[in-house]
Write a protein that holds these residues in place. Structure first.
Motif, PDB file in Angstrom:
ATOM      1  N   ASP A 122       0.808  -1.219   0.000  1.00 18.78           N
ATOM      2  CA  ASP A 122       0.000   0.000   0.000  1.00 18.78           C
ATOM      3  C   ASP A 122       0.840   1.267   0.000  1.00 18.78           C
ATOM      4  N   VAL A 123       2.090   1.157   0.432  1.00 17.55           N
ATOM      5  CA  VAL A 123       2.918   2.362   0.546  1.00 17.55           C
ATOM      6  C   VAL A 123       4.245   2.267  -0.210  1.00 17.55           C
ATOM      7  N   SER A 124       4.713   1.035  -0.474  1.00 21.14           N
ATOM      8  CA  SER A 124       6.036   0.869  -1.075  1.00 21.14           C
ATOM      9  C   SER A 124       6.038   1.194  -2.562  1.00 21.14           C
ATOM     10  N   LYS A 125       7.129   1.803  -3.013  1.00 21.44           N
ATOM     11  CA  LYS A 125       7.323   2.093  -4.442  1.00 21.44           C
ATOM     12  C   LYS A 125       8.314   1.112  -5.070  1.00 21.44           C
ATOM     13  N   GLU A 126       8.770   0.118  -4.281  1.00 20.07           N
ATOM     14  CA  GLU A 126       9.689  -0.878  -4.805  1.00 20.07           C
ATOM     15  C   GLU A 126       8.989  -1.734  -5.863  1.00 20.07           C
ATOM     16  N   PRO A 127       9.639  -2.055  -6.963  1.00 19.78           N
ATOM     17  CA  PRO A 127       8.981  -2.814  -8.035  1.00 19.78           C
ATOM     18  C   PRO A 127       8.568  -4.229  -7.620  1.00 19.78           C
ATOM     19  N   ASN A 128       9.270  -4.831  -6.654  1.00 20.24           N
ATOM     20  CA  ASN A 128       8.950  -6.197  -6.214  1.00 20.24           C
ATOM     21  C   ASN A 128       8.344  -6.201  -4.815  1.00 20.24           C
ATOM     22  N   ALA A 129       7.656  -5.117  -4.449  1.00 19.11           N
ATOM     23  CA  ALA A 129       7.166  -4.954  -3.077  1.00 19.11           C
ATOM     24  C   ALA A 129       6.224  -6.072  -2.659  1.00 19.11           C
ATOM     25  N   GLU A 130       5.301  -6.446  -3.510  1.00 21.66           N
ATOM     26  CA  GLU A 130       4.313  -7.452  -3.122  1.00 21.66           C
ATOM     27  C   GLU A 130       4.959  -8.808  -2.883  1.00 21.66           C
ATOM     28  N   VAL A 131       5.896  -9.186  -3.755  1.00 17.99           N
ATOM     29  CA  VAL A 131       6.590 -10.470  -3.600  1.00 17.99           C
ATOM     30  C   VAL A 131       7.416 -10.472  -2.322  1.00 17.99           C
ATOM     31  N   ARG A 132       8.166  -9.389  -2.094  1.00 15.43           N
ATOM     32  CA  ARG A 132       9.016  -9.315  -0.898  1.00 15.43           C
ATOM     33  C   ARG A 132       8.168  -9.313   0.371  1.00 15.43           C
ATOM     34  N   PHE A 133       7.015  -8.615   0.302  1.00 10.76           N
ATOM     35  CA  PHE A 133       6.146  -8.547   1.479  1.00 10.76           C
ATOM     36  C   PHE A 133       5.643  -9.942   1.857  1.00 10.76           C
ATOM     37  N   LYS A 134       5.286 -10.760   0.867  1.00  9.93           N
ATOM     38  CA  LYS A 134       4.840 -12.122   1.131  1.00  9.93           C
ATOM     39  C   LYS A 134       5.972 -12.955   1.725  1.00  9.93           C
ATOM     40  N   GLU A 135       7.185 -12.762   1.199  1.00  9.06           N
ATOM     41  CA  GLU A 135       8.336 -13.534   1.689  1.00  9.06           C
ATOM     42  C   GLU A 135       8.645 -13.220   3.147  1.00  9.06           C
ATOM     43  N   ILE A 136       8.654 -11.924   3.497  1.00  4.28           N
ATOM     44  CA  ILE A 136       9.010 -11.578   4.882  1.00  4.28           C
ATOM     45  C   ILE A 136       7.890 -11.978   5.848  1.00  4.28           C
ATOM     46  N   ASN A 137       6.645 -11.994   5.369  1.00  3.32           N
ATOM     47  CA  ASN A 137       5.551 -12.483   6.221  1.00  3.32           C
ATOM     48  C   ASN A 137       5.708 -13.973   6.494  1.00  3.32           C
ATOM     49  N   GLU A 138       6.084 -14.724   5.454  1.00  5.54           N
ATOM     50  CA  GLU A 138       6.287 -16.155   5.619  1.00  5.54           C
ATOM     51  C   GLU A 138       7.445 -16.426   6.566  1.00  5.54           C
ATOM     52  N   ALA A 139       8.546 -15.692   6.390  1.00  8.29           N
ATOM     53  CA  ALA A 139       9.714 -15.872   7.258  1.00  8.29           C
ATOM     54  C   ALA A 139       9.368 -15.535   8.704  1.00  8.29           C
ATOM     55  N   ASN A 140       8.659 -14.440   8.883  1.00  7.10           N
ATOM     56  CA  ASN A 140       8.290 -14.039  10.242  1.00  7.10           C
ATOM     57  C   ASN A 140       7.329 -15.023  10.884  1.00  7.10           C
ATOM     58  N   GLU A 141       6.411 -15.602  10.091  1.00  9.14           N
ATOM     59  CA  GLU A 141       5.452 -16.571  10.607  1.00  9.14           C
ATOM     60  C   GLU A 141       6.152 -17.763  11.251  1.00  9.14           C
ATOM     61  N   VAL A 142       7.293 -18.128  10.703  1.00  9.83           N
ATOM     62  CA  VAL A 142       8.037 -19.278  11.222  1.00  9.83           C
ATOM     63  C   VAL A 142       8.986 -18.865  12.342  1.00  9.83           C
ATOM     64  N   LEU A 143       9.757 -17.793  12.142  1.00 10.87           N
ATOM     65  CA  LEU A 143      10.832 -17.465  13.087  1.00 10.87           C
ATOM     66  C   LEU A 143      10.357 -16.753  14.348  1.00 10.87           C
ATOM     67  N   ARG A 144       9.172 -16.151  14.319  1.00 14.36           N
ATOM     68  CA  ARG A 144       8.729 -15.407  15.493  1.00 14.36           C
ATOM     69  C   ARG A 144       8.323 -16.326  16.649  1.00 14.36           C
ATOM     70  N   ASP A 145       8.014 -17.598  16.328  1.00 13.89           N
ATOM     71  CA  ASP A 145       7.574 -18.541  17.350  1.00 13.89           C
ATOM     72  C   ASP A 145       8.698 -19.532  17.625  1.00 13.89           C
ATOM     73  N   PRO A 146       9.185 -19.614  18.872  1.00 12.25           N
ATOM     74  CA  PRO A 146      10.327 -20.485  19.169  1.00 12.25           C
ATOM     75  C   PRO A 146      10.108 -21.941  18.762  1.00 12.25           C
ATOM     76  N   GLN A 147       8.908 -22.454  18.925  1.00 16.58           N
ATOM     77  CA  GLN A 147       8.662 -23.857  18.607  1.00 16.58           C
ATOM     78  C   GLN A 147       8.709 -24.081  17.090  1.00 16.58           C
ATOM     79  N   LYS A 148       8.101 -23.184  16.344  1.00 11.14           N
ATOM     80  CA  LYS A 148       8.124 -23.319  14.890  1.00 11.14           C
ATOM     81  C   LYS A 148       9.536 -23.094  14.350  1.00 11.14           C
TER      82      LYS A 148
END
Length: 309
Positions: free
Chosen positions: A35-61
């Motif tokens: 919604d705010v980024s002007k980076e050409p690959n913003a949507e792809v990168r946003f999905k990647e960092i969400n996926e990474a955070n979904e796993v790494l933010r929880d110690p068990q996962k």
């Protein structure tokens, strides 16, 4: 399929603390939010960092991910190692779950029902049953204990029924067909999804005297011919007790009197509609028959005059 290095996606070391992972994710999320980024690959990168955070933010996962080994590199071919199924029992609550990669699904697929990323947390089904109550209960409010059978899925996914008893508060002023929502009392969710709701549809029992019409109630009130002709003050039943009502002189059958606020409670309350019905006394004695003969002789009255006959 290619291995994904979640640490590299967030730009943190493999021994990064949870606080470091949180800060890195927030910084990148602000940078690449579509919604705010002007980076050409913003949507792809946003999905990647969400996926990474979904796993790494929880110690068990995170521990399950680390257990795959540290020798994999981003871009390398990847196949889940033997025993990877043991890591597929986690629940992922991210709203982006449907956008996770095949790599993610191959490791944590059972978190969505054992079918990869297509199967997510599922909300339980809603159900509706009829609840029959008296008009007095609708007027005063009541508490009822009900037993319901709710469909659900067994441990192996097979359909089953679960019986449960509920104490239900019926608010004063409920009307025919109104639904009372019991949040979370429907079918249980699947894969840690929320339970559905149970809706109670109000069905009013027929009443000996009153007919409900929304919040209004109607009463057909018999009156004597002389009460209709001369007028009278009579007692009239209501759901809240009897009240005195003045019948105007010259009233005819079908005339309606409105008792304001004497229907079902609410904001505003309903009314009671009194419909007058003139009832003639039976001519079952000689005295009564003589009285009717005198009326016929002395009163110039033709009830069918408006018909031209």
């Amino acid at each position: 399929m290619q291995y994904k290095d979640y640490y590299k996606m967030l730009g943190v070391a493999r021994d990064a603390s949870q606080e470091q992972i949180k800060r890195a994710y927030r910084k990148l999320a602000r940078k690449y939010h579509p919604d705010v980024s002007k980076e050409p690959n913003a949507e792809v990168r946003f999905k990647e960092i969400n996926e990474a955070n979904e796993v790494l933010r929880d110690p068990q996962k995170r521990s399950a991910y680390d257990a795959l080994g540290s020798n994999w590199r981003a871009g390398d071919d990847f196949r889940p190692p033997p025993g990877a199924d043991a890591y597929r029992d986690f629940n992922f609550n991210s709203g982006q779950a449907g956008d996770f990669s095949d790599f993610f699904s191959s490791i944590f697929g059972r978190a969505f029902g054992g079918e990869g990323r297509e199967a997510k947390r599922q909300r339980g089904g809603d159900h509706s049953i009829k609840l029959t109550i008296s008009l007095e209960d609708a007027f005063q409010g009541a508490t009822r204990q009900i037993k319901v059978e709710v469909p659900e899925h067994g441990a192996q996914g097979q359909p089953s029924q679960r019986s449960k008893t509920l104490n239900v508060r019926i608010p004063a002023g409920v009307t025919q067909g109104r639904q009372i929502r019991l949040t979370g009392q429907g079918s249980p969710g699947r894969h840690s999804g929320p339970a559905g709701d149970l809706y109670l549809e109000i069905d009013l029992e027929p009443h000996a005297h009153f007919t409900p019409e929304g919040k209004d109630i109607q009463l057909r009130l018999p009156i004597a011919p002389w009460e209709a002709a001369l007028g009278a003050t009579i007692r009239v039943p209501t759901l809240g007790g009897s009240v005195s009502v003045k019948v105007p002189s010259g009233s005819q059958s079908g005339k309606k009197l409105r008792l304001k606020g004497r229907g079902l409670p609410g904001s505003p309350a309903g009314d009671e509609i009194v419909v007058l019905e003139i009832v003639a006394p039976p001519a079952n004695t000689e005295t009564a028959r003589e009285f009717y003969r005198q009326m016929a002789e002395k009163l110039a009255f033709n009830p069918r005059a408006h018909l031209g006959i």
